[in-house]
Motif scaffolding. Structure first.
Motif, mmCIF file in Angstrom:
data_model
loop_
_atom_site.group_PDB
_atom_site.id
_atom_site.type_symbol
_atom_site.label_atom_id
_atom_site.label_comp_id
_atom_site.label_asym_id
_atom_site.label_seq_id
_atom_site.Cartn_x
_atom_site.Cartn_y
_atom_site.Cartn_z
ATOM 1 N N UNK A 52 -6.382 4.228 10.111
ATOM 2 C CA UNK A 52 -6.297 3.407 11.122
ATOM 3 C C UNK A 52 -5.189 3.909 12.047
ATOM 4 N N UNK A 53 -4.430 3.901 11.450
ATOM 5 C CA UNK A 53 -2.661 4.061 12.213
ATOM 6 C C UNK A 53 -2.869 5.295 13.331
ATOM 7 N N UNK A 54 -3.641 6.182 12.393
ATOM 8 C CA UNK A 54 -3.884 7.479 13.688
ATOM 9 C C UNK A 54 -4.363 7.257 15.169
ATOM 10 N N UNK A 55 -5.145 6.416 14.444
ATOM 11 C CA UNK A 55 -6.582 6.186 15.555
ATOM 12 C C UNK A 55 -6.478 4.571 16.412
ATOM 13 N N UNK A 56 -5.559 3.936 16.115
ATOM 14 C CA UNK A 56 -4.012 2.853 17.319
ATOM 15 C C UNK A 56 -3.959 3.648 17.525
ATOM 16 N N UNK A 57 -2.762 4.567 17.278
ATOM 17 C CA UNK A 57 -1.990 5.017 17.719
ATOM 18 C C UNK A 57 -2.443 5.871 19.277
ATOM 19 N N UNK A 58 -3.472 6.941 18.855
ATOM 20 C CA UNK A 58 -3.971 7.404 19.538
ATOM 21 C C UNK A 58 -4.583 7.356 20.346
ATOM 22 N N UNK A 59 -5.340 6.146 20.693
ATOM 23 C CA UNK A 59 -6.521 5.043 21.735
ATOM 24 C C UNK A 59 -5.272 3.977 23.059
ATOM 25 N N UNK A 60 -4.515 3.402 22.233
ATOM 26 C CA UNK A 60 -3.509 2.981 22.631
ATOM 27 C C UNK A 60 -2.099 3.070 22.571
ATOM 28 N N UNK A 61 -1.983 3.453 23.961
ATOM 29 C CA UNK A 61 -0.454 3.906 24.599
ATOM 30 C C UNK A 61 0.405 3.078 24.320
ATOM 31 N N UNK A 62 0.107 1.044 24.113
ATOM 32 C CA UNK A 62 1.238 0.201 24.321
ATOM 33 C C UNK A 62 0.704 0.556 22.704
ATOM 34 N N UNK A 63 1.108 0.992 21.893
ATOM 35 C CA UNK A 63 1.155 0.732 20.364
ATOM 36 C C UNK A 63 1.593 2.173 19.366
ATOM 37 N N UNK A 64 3.410 1.903 20.161
ATOM 38 C CA UNK A 64 3.917 3.016 20.040
ATOM 39 C C UNK A 64 4.200 3.733 18.667
ATOM 40 N N UNK A 65 4.392 2.363 17.279
ATOM 41 C CA UNK A 65 4.608 2.968 15.591
ATOM 42 C C UNK A 65 3.826 2.004 16.003
ATOM 43 N N UNK A 66 2.600 2.846 15.012
ATOM 44 C CA UNK A 66 1.583 1.927 14.381
ATOM 45 C C UNK A 66 2.164 2.534 12.252
ATOM 46 N N UNK A 67 2.219 1.057 11.536
ATOM 47 C CA UNK A 67 2.086 1.283 10.254
ATOM 48 C C UNK A 67 1.748 0.338 9.530
ATOM 49 N N UNK A 68 1.525 0.774 8.088
ATOM 50 C CA UNK A 68 0.985 -0.206 6.723
ATOM 51 C C UNK A 68 2.474 -0.303 5.940
ATOM 52 N N UNK A 69 2.743 -1.646 5.401
ATOM 53 C CA UNK A 69 3.580 -1.994 4.077
ATOM 54 C C UNK A 69 2.695 -2.660 3.846
ATOM 55 N N UNK A 70 2.799 -1.893 2.379
ATOM 56 C CA UNK A 70 2.362 -2.055 0.846
ATOM 57 C C UNK A 70 3.142 -3.650 0.045
ATOM 58 N N UNK A 71 2.619 -4.930 -0.172
ATOM 59 C CA UNK A 71 3.925 -5.151 -1.255
ATOM 60 C C UNK A 71 3.457 -5.344 -2.608
ATOM 61 N N UNK A 72 5.284 -4.688 -3.150
ATOM 62 C CA UNK A 72 5.647 -4.260 -4.633
ATOM 63 C C UNK A 72 6.064 -6.264 -5.370
ATOM 64 N N UNK A 73 5.448 -6.082 -6.165
ATOM 65 C CA UNK A 73 5.445 -7.362 -6.647
ATOM 66 C C UNK A 73 6.192 -7.591 -8.650
ATOM 67 N N UNK A 74 7.004 -6.220 -8.396
ATOM 68 C CA UNK A 74 7.284 -5.659 -9.401
ATOM 69 C C UNK A 74 7.344 -6.748 -10.614
ATOM 70 N N UNK A 75 6.430 -6.387 -11.979
ATOM 71 C CA UNK A 75 5.675 -7.395 -12.584
ATOM 72 C C UNK A 75 7.575 -7.517 -13.869
ATOM 73 N N UNK A 76 8.498 -6.575 -13.665
ATOM 74 C CA UNK A 76 9.396 -6.775 -14.666
ATOM 75 C C UNK A 76 10.395 -7.647 -14.085
ATOM 76 N N UNK A 77 11.056 -8.510 -12.727
ATOM 77 C CA UNK A 77 12.026 -9.582 -12.203
ATOM 78 C C UNK A 77 12.195 -9.088 -11.142
ATOM 79 N N UNK A 78 12.241 -8.133 -10.680
ATOM 80 C CA UNK A 78 12.681 -7.216 -9.649
ATOM 81 C C UNK A 78 13.096 -7.827 -8.184
ATOM 82 N N UNK A 79 12.736 -7.696 -7.018
ATOM 83 C CA UNK A 79 13.037 -8.655 -6.501
ATOM 84 C C UNK A 79 11.887 -8.390 -5.423
#
Ligand code: SME
Length: 160
Positions: free
Chosen positions: A29-56
């Motif tokens: 997805x990130x590769x195709x979006x950036x290849x096809x859409x010139x105004x998409x200069x940085x494209x990336x996913x972030x994943x939520x890490x909810x530590x079960x040991x109480x870390x933020x």
């Protein structure tokens, strides 16, 4: 879906049907979006890490294309990225320089869109796109970016 983005969403939908893993799907997805859409200069996913040991809880950088970012782990009370997760809504910023929440990846970035990824109604990550153009993201872009985030959410729902 806006007609100009329909061929791309059809292609990405097909890719989601044959992706080997979530990582693979996000990478395509990130590769195709950036290849096809010139105004998409940085494209990336972030994943939520909810530590079960109480870390933020943290947003952790996943597959991306574009300049290397210093923001590889973002706490939920920081950045446009944190705002999209805590509000569980897409955030569009037309001028990042006038938004005090913005964490800069590149000084060239002028506008940004972040759409959450939901799994069974719960935010598990997000798709973040930066543009060097001011106010680059229209309602059509919002629909496209939310569609891509939904593809990943649905893939995760089916995989789990
Ligand atoms: N601009 C984002 C941080 C991510 S980097 O731009 C890739 C934010 O304000 O949360």
């Amino acid at each position: 879906m806006p007609t100009n983005y329909q061929p791309l969403t059809d292609e990405l939908t097909n890719l989601a049907g044959s992706a080997e893993s979530t990582e693979h799907l996000m990478t395509m997805i990130v590769e195709r979006l950036q290849e096809l859409l010139p105004h998409y200069n940085w494209v990336g996913f972030y994943l939520l890490d909810e530590d079960e040991n109480g870390a933020e809880p943290m947003l952790v950088l996943g597959p991306y294309v574009g300049a290397e970012t210093p923001h590889k782990r973002i706490p939920l009370n920081q950045g446009i990225c944190g705002a999209a997760v805590t509000s569980a809504q897409t955030v569009v910023v037309d001028d990042v320089n006038s938004d005090p929440r913005h964490l800069a990846c590149s000084i060239e970035t002028r506008s940004e869109i972040v759409a959450p990824v939901f799994v069974n109604g719960k935010v598990v990550g997000e798709l973040d796109i930066d543009s060097h153009q001011p106010a680059a993201f229209t309602d059509d872009d919002r629909q496209l970016v939310e569609y891509c985030a939904r593809l990943v959410g649905r893939y995760l729902e089916t995989a789990s």
